[in-house]
Scaffold this active site. Structure first.
Site, mmCIF file in Angstrom:
data_model
loop_
_atom_site.group_PDB
_atom_site.id
_atom_site.type_symbol
_atom_site.label_atom_id
_atom_site.label_comp_id
_atom_site.label_asym_id
_atom_site.label_seq_id
_atom_site.Cartn_x
_atom_site.Cartn_y
_atom_site.Cartn_z
ATOM 1 N N SER A 89 -0.391 12.767 2.873
ATOM 2 C CA SER A 89 -1.724 12.087 2.327
ATOM 3 C C SER A 89 -2.424 13.012 1.731
ATOM 4 O O SER A 89 -2.087 13.733 0.625
ATOM 5 C CB SER A 89 -2.378 11.327 3.580
ATOM 6 O OG SER A 89 -3.444 10.437 3.151
ATOM 7 N N GLU B 51 1.597 0.269 0.778
ATOM 8 C CA GLU B 51 0.272 1.292 1.003
ATOM 9 C C GLU B 51 -0.595 1.267 -0.367
ATOM 10 O O GLU B 51 -0.116 1.020 -1.224
ATOM 11 C CB GLU B 51 0.834 2.595 1.010
ATOM 12 C CG GLU B 51 1.846 3.075 2.293
ATOM 13 C CD GLU B 51 1.709 4.657 2.330
ATOM 14 O OE1 GLU B 51 0.962 5.293 2.517
ATOM 15 O OE2 GLU B 51 2.864 5.165 2.456
ATOM 16 N N HIS C 290 1.289 4.164 6.294
ATOM 17 C CA HIS C 290 0.799 5.350 5.931
ATOM 18 C C HIS C 290 1.223 6.422 6.835
ATOM 19 O O HIS C 290 0.892 6.625 7.916
ATOM 20 C CB HIS C 290 -0.939 5.138 5.651
ATOM 21 C CG HIS C 290 -1.225 6.482 4.858
ATOM 22 N ND1 HIS C 290 -0.898 6.771 3.708
ATOM 23 C CD2 HIS C 290 -2.071 7.211 5.166
ATOM 24 C CE1 HIS C 290 -1.525 8.100 3.119
ATOM 25 N NE2 HIS C 290 -2.501 8.354 4.199
#
Length: 303
Positions: free
Chosen positions: A145, A239, A269
């Site tokens: 991320s 996502e 995610h």
């Protein structure tokens, strides 16, 4: 598809996405992720995890298994929108990956926004990388991320300045475009089971603090990766950050980088965090570990 995948997606949609949508302030986010990490991510914690320091700040070190040289260190940057998360929240997953690949790892506690906006996290990432290099051996950079974006931004910076490069870089569901110009942030807003798209700008503004989101050290999508080492990226097709992965992979491929891209169907995610319960997460870690072995020339780790 495992039977756990839809169950996990439903659970995350009803709990985590709702919480992230309504959470009041960074402290609430931080307390929540630390608690959930202990309950959902960890499983049995390895004795290979050791508290320590790197580049003058706290870090979690994961000792490599005994084996022949060369020594390989995974320098891993945790996710959390640059606002929450810590080495402790991601240490179990990274330990599992390192064990599979037969390497060591370190997770630095980089400064978080809004108390420490850009470039604090980036500057510490660069210092941590240089410190790893000074210790010798091979270095592979990774992250998820926001941490995946940080890893890729660091690579772009090293290339632009002609500094020694890591042997390879990998990223789970990376945040690479803080301008949010990709279509998936809108098209996947409903399908996404973890991240509420409507809060993305708020969290990014905490980090940017007035910085131009087109800066390649902020949004690595706009960096030049020509001459870079091999890169491995994975993302899920539902996502909101899907286009962050797709577009940076396309950009790197156009610049001649050896890129491996793995796009999975209907996985949440950063699903490798759920390695202790989700078969697909373990499969992804196995695939990545084999790739790491190929880049570093290590022998197979212990599963």
């Amino acid at each position: 598809m495992s039977v756990l995948r839809p169950l996990l997606n439903t659970y995350l949609r009803l709990t985590e996405k709702r919480f992230l949508k309504n959470a009041k302030g960074p402290e609430a986010l931080r307390r929540s992720i630390e608690t959930k990490a202990r309950l959902l991510f960890h499983g049995p914690l390895s004795k290979r995890l050791q508290p320590g320091a790197l580049a003058g700040r706290e870090a979690v070190w994961i000792s490599p298994r005994k084996g022949p040289e060369p020594q390989v260190t995974l320098l891993y940057f945790h996710g959390g929108g640059y606002v929450f998360g810590s080495p402790q929240t991601h240490a179990a997953m990274v330990s599992s990956l390192a064990k599979r690949a037969g390497v060591g790892a370190v997770l630095p506690r980089y400064p978080l926004a809004p108390e420490h906006p850009f470039p604090a996290a980036f500057d510490h990432a660069l210092a941590a990388y240089r410190a790893c290099r000074e210790q010798g051996g091979q270095v592979i950079i990774g992250g998820d991320s926001a941490g995946g974006g940080l890893a890729l931004a660091l690579l772009g910076h090293l290339l632009a300045r002609g500094e020694p490069l890591p042997e390879a870089v990998f990223a789970f569901s990376p945040l690479t475009d803080l301008t949010f110009s990709g279509m998936s942030i809108r098209e996947n807003a409903e399908a996404e089971v973890v991240l509420p798209a409507e809060r993305a700008q708020e969290m990014v503004q905490m980090y940017l603090n007035g910085e131009d989101p087109n800066n390649p050290s902020v949004s690595p999508l706009f960096a030049d990766f020509t001459g870079g080492p091999p890169v491995w990226v994975t993302a899920g097709d539902t996502e909101i950050l899907l286009d962050d992965s797709r577009r940076i992979v396309e950009r790197m491929q156009a610049q001649g980088v050896d890129v491996t891209y793995v796009e999975e169907v209907d996985l949440p995610h950063v699903w490798p965090l759920f390695h202790n319960m989700l078969p697909e997460a373990r499969a992804t870690l196995n695939t990545l570990a084999a790739w790491i072995e190929d880049q570093a020339g290590t022998s197979t780790g212990t599963l």
